[in-house]
Design a protein around this motif. Structure first.
Motif, PDB file in Angstrom:
ATOM      1  N   LEU A 267       0.844  -1.189   0.000  1.00 40.22           N
ATOM      2  CA  LEU A 267       0.000   0.000   0.000  1.00 40.22           C
ATOM      3  C   LEU A 267       0.878   1.237   0.000  1.00 40.22           C
ATOM      4  CD1 LEU A 267      -2.758  -0.813   2.662  1.00 40.22           C
ATOM      5  CD2 LEU A 267      -2.756  -1.344   0.215  1.00 40.22           C
ATOM      6  N   CYS A 268       0.452   2.261  -0.720  1.00 39.92           N
ATOM      7  CA  CYS A 268       1.178   3.528  -0.732  1.00 39.92           C
ATOM      8  C   CYS A 268       1.242   4.097   0.681  1.00 39.92           C
ATOM      9  CB  CYS A 268       0.481   4.507  -1.665  1.00 39.92           C
ATOM     10  SG  CYS A 268       1.159   6.180  -1.621  1.00 39.92           S
ATOM     11  N   ALA A 269       2.402   4.571   1.072  1.00 44.47           N
ATOM     12  CA  ALA A 269       2.591   5.092   2.424  1.00 44.47           C
ATOM     13  C   ALA A 269       1.760   6.341   2.694  1.00 44.47           C
ATOM     14  CB  ALA A 269       4.074   5.406   2.659  1.00 44.47           C
TER      15      ALA A 269
ATOM     16  N   PHE B 128      10.895  10.930   2.296  1.00 41.81           N
ATOM     17  CA  PHE B 128       9.996  11.736   3.127  1.00 41.81           C
ATOM     18  C   PHE B 128      10.553  13.146   3.284  1.00 41.81           C
ATOM     19  CE2 PHE B 128       8.563  13.291   7.314  1.00 41.81           C
ATOM     20  CZ  PHE B 128       7.187  13.286   7.094  1.00 41.81           C
ATOM     21  N   ARG B 129      11.807  13.252   3.686  1.00 38.95           N
ATOM     22  CA  ARG B 129      12.512  14.527   3.666  1.00 38.95           C
ATOM     23  C   ARG B 129      13.263  14.579   2.337  1.00 38.95           C
ATOM     24  NH1 ARG B 129       9.566  17.342   6.975  1.00 38.95           N
ATOM     25  NH2 ARG B 129       9.538  16.566   9.123  1.00 38.95           N
ATOM     26  N   PRO B 130      12.929  15.522   1.464  1.00 36.83           N
ATOM     27  CA  PRO B 130      13.471  15.540   0.100  1.00 36.83           C
ATOM     28  C   PRO B 130      14.991  15.619   0.025  1.00 36.83           C
ATOM     29  CG  PRO B 130      12.402  17.625   0.634  1.00 36.83           C
ATOM     30  CD  PRO B 130      12.054  16.677   1.731  1.00 36.83           C
TER      31      PRO B 130
ATOM     32  N   HIS C  83      -2.428  13.905  -6.838  1.00 34.18           N
ATOM     33  CA  HIS C  83      -2.396  13.660  -5.395  1.00 34.18           C
ATOM     34  C   HIS C  83      -1.200  12.785  -5.037  1.00 34.18           C
ATOM     35  CE1 HIS C  83      -4.600  10.047  -6.841  1.00 34.18           C
ATOM     36  NE2 HIS C  83      -3.951   9.451  -5.851  1.00 34.18           N
ATOM     37  N   GLY C  84      -0.897  12.739  -3.760  1.00 35.13           N
ATOM     38  CA  GLY C  84       0.169  11.870  -3.275  1.00 35.13           C
ATOM     39  C   GLY C  84       1.558  12.462  -3.370  1.00 35.13           C
ATOM     40  N   ALA C  85       2.539  11.576  -3.471  1.00 40.05           N
ATOM     41  CA  ALA C  85       3.939  11.978  -3.421  1.00 40.05           C
ATOM     42  C   ALA C  85       4.323  12.936  -4.536  1.00 40.05           C
ATOM     43  CB  ALA C  85       4.826  10.741  -3.470  1.00 40.05           C
ATOM     44  N   ILE C  86       3.767  12.744  -5.722  1.00 38.69           N
ATOM     45  CA  ILE C  86       4.080  13.628  -6.842  1.00 38.69           C
ATOM     46  C   ILE C  86       3.587  15.040  -6.553  1.00 38.69           C
ATOM     47  CG2 ILE C  86       3.665  14.070  -9.282  1.00 38.69           C
ATOM     48  CD1 ILE C  86       5.548  11.724  -8.703  1.00 38.69           C
TER      49      ILE C  86
ATOM     50  N   PHE D 123      10.117   5.444   1.697  1.00 40.06           N
ATOM     51  CA  PHE D 123       8.835   4.736   1.620  1.00 40.06           C
ATOM     52  C   PHE D 123       8.545   4.364   0.171  1.00 40.06           C
ATOM     53  CE2 PHE D 123       8.449   7.645   5.246  1.00 40.06           C
ATOM     54  CZ  PHE D 123       8.073   6.773   6.250  1.00 40.06           C
ATOM     55  N   ALA D 124       7.693   3.373   0.001  1.00 38.90           N
ATOM     56  CA  ALA D 124       7.188   3.045  -1.330  1.00 38.90           C
ATOM     57  C   ALA D 124       5.890   3.805  -1.521  1.00 38.90           C
ATOM     58  CB  ALA D 124       6.946   1.537  -1.453  1.00 38.90           C
ATOM     59  N   CYS D 125       5.812   4.578  -2.604  1.00 35.17           N
ATOM     60  CA  CYS D 125       4.629   5.414  -2.828  1.00 35.17           C
ATOM     61  C   CYS D 125       4.166   5.360  -4.281  1.00 35.17           C
ATOM     62  CB  CYS D 125       4.935   6.875  -2.474  1.00 35.17           C
ATOM     63  SG  CYS D 125       5.038   7.212  -0.704  1.00 35.17           S
ATOM     64  N   TRP D 126       2.876   5.566  -4.453  1.00 30.72           N
ATOM     65  CA  TRP D 126       2.282   5.732  -5.776  1.00 30.72           C
ATOM     66  C   TRP D 126       2.536   7.169  -6.217  1.00 30.72           C
ATOM     67  CZ3 TRP D 126      -1.235   9.074  -7.868  1.00 30.72           C
ATOM     68  CH2 TRP D 126      -1.830   8.692  -9.079  1.00 30.72           C
ATOM     69  N   PRO D 127       2.778   7.429  -7.494  1.00 32.59           N
ATOM     70  CA  PRO D 127       2.877   6.493  -8.614  1.00 32.59           C
ATOM     71  C   PRO D 127       4.326   6.320  -9.054  1.00 32.59           C
ATOM     72  CG  PRO D 127       2.532   8.683  -9.464  1.00 32.59           C
ATOM     73  CD  PRO D 127       2.679   8.826  -7.957  1.00 32.59           C
ATOM     74  N   ASN D 128       4.515   5.592 -10.145  1.00 30.48           N
ATOM     75  CA  ASN D 128       5.799   5.576 -10.835  1.00 30.48           C
ATOM     76  C   ASN D 128       5.768   6.755 -11.802  1.00 30.48           C
ATOM     77  OD1 ASN D 128       7.926   5.219 -12.617  1.00 30.48           O
ATOM     78  ND2 ASN D 128       7.682   3.009 -12.745  1.00 30.48           N
ATOM     79  N   PRO D 129       6.540   7.809 -11.535  1.00 37.26           N
ATOM     80  CA  PRO D 129       6.452   9.017 -12.368  1.00 37.26           C
ATOM     81  C   PRO D 129       6.881   8.808 -13.806  1.00 37.26           C
ATOM     82  CG  PRO D 129       8.351   9.131 -10.921  1.00 37.26           C
ATOM     83  CD  PRO D 129       7.561   7.924 -10.483  1.00 37.26           C
ATOM     84  N   HIS D 130       7.516   7.662 -14.087  1.00 34.55           N
ATOM     85  CA  HIS D 130       7.963   7.395 -15.455  1.00 34.55           C
ATOM     86  C   HIS D 130       6.886   6.715 -16.291  1.00 34.55           C
ATOM     87  CE1 HIS D 130      11.945   8.632 -14.260  1.00 34.55           C
ATOM     88  NE2 HIS D 130      11.956   7.737 -13.286  1.00 34.55           N
TER      89      HIS D 130
END
Length: 227
Positions: free
Chosen positions: A52-54, A70-72, A106-109, A87-94
């Protein structure tokens, strides 16, 4: 977002790579980490998180996720290969999104290199009880930090809310028409369902949006005066 229990020690592949480069005078960087180590690390994180996405609790896989700092890296170079910052997060930006473009909302991106204060998934006091999910898929924060997290990650993005609502409805086996259904579940039924939601299946996975489902399920308990 749900609390994530990290391992007491960093993954073997990561530790071995660090040890083999311990004599270098330069800072170990994310770019210098071999692809094989990154691949092993990504799988370790996926298993740790129940796939699951963190940040969003969406289902993720090796193909559709990325390793999130988490901290860039741009602002915290000393943490770029720190296991407890990853962490493992959605999505794969590629990969393009399903509608054919690469715009993720939404999310990490969405967070990118934003250094705003957001809840850290591995700090229990920041995460547990901080988010309240509605049966319609929306989420609100119970603390200022949680509210900031929702804003930065855009956790009330319409597309994400729709996924969350579908998961909740499907799990509860309900399809409300003209308002919420007038049903209740027994304490025994809820106990079993909650246990299942908190348990990794035979493939090491958790149910997507498990925390949101659990919260909504509890609202339908027999004798619950919040109905």
């Amino acid at each position: 977002m749900r609390y994530i229990q990290k391992a007491s020690k960093e993954p073997w592949d990561l530790a071995e790579w660090k040890a083999s480069n311990a004599e270098t005078s330069q800072l170990l960087t994310w770019r210098s980490m071999p692809g094989s180590v990154k691949k092993a690390l990504r799988l370790f994180l996926l298993r740790e998180q129940g796939f699951l996405c963190a940040y969003t609790m969406e289902r993720i896989s090796e193909e559709n996720c990325h390793i999130e700092h988490f901290r860039p890296r741009s602002k915290y170079p000393e943490l770029q290969v720190d296991y407890w910052n990853l962490f493992a997060c959605w999505p794969n930006p590629h990969l393009p999104s399903k509608d054919g473009n690469k715009k993720y909302t939404h999310g990490a991106i969405q967070k990118a290199d934003d250094d705003s204060d957001i809840c850290n998934p591995i700090i229990k006091k920041e995460v547990e009880g901080a988010f309240a999910f509605a049966i319609g898929g929306k989420v609100r924060g119970n603390t200022p930090l949680a509210e900031s997290t929702i804003d930065v990650l855009n956790l009330n993005d319409p597309g994400l809310c729709a996924k969350r609502q579908w998961a909740i409805m499907t799990s509860l086996g309900i399809s409300p028409v003209n308002g919420l259904p007038k049903i209740q579940f027994s304490k025994e039924f809820i106990k079993k369902r909650v246990q299942k939601l908190r348990t990794f299946d035979e493939r090491g996975r958790l149910v997507p949006f498990c925390l949101a489902i659990e919260q909504c399920l509890l609202r339908y308990q027999v004798g619950n005066n919040r109905l």
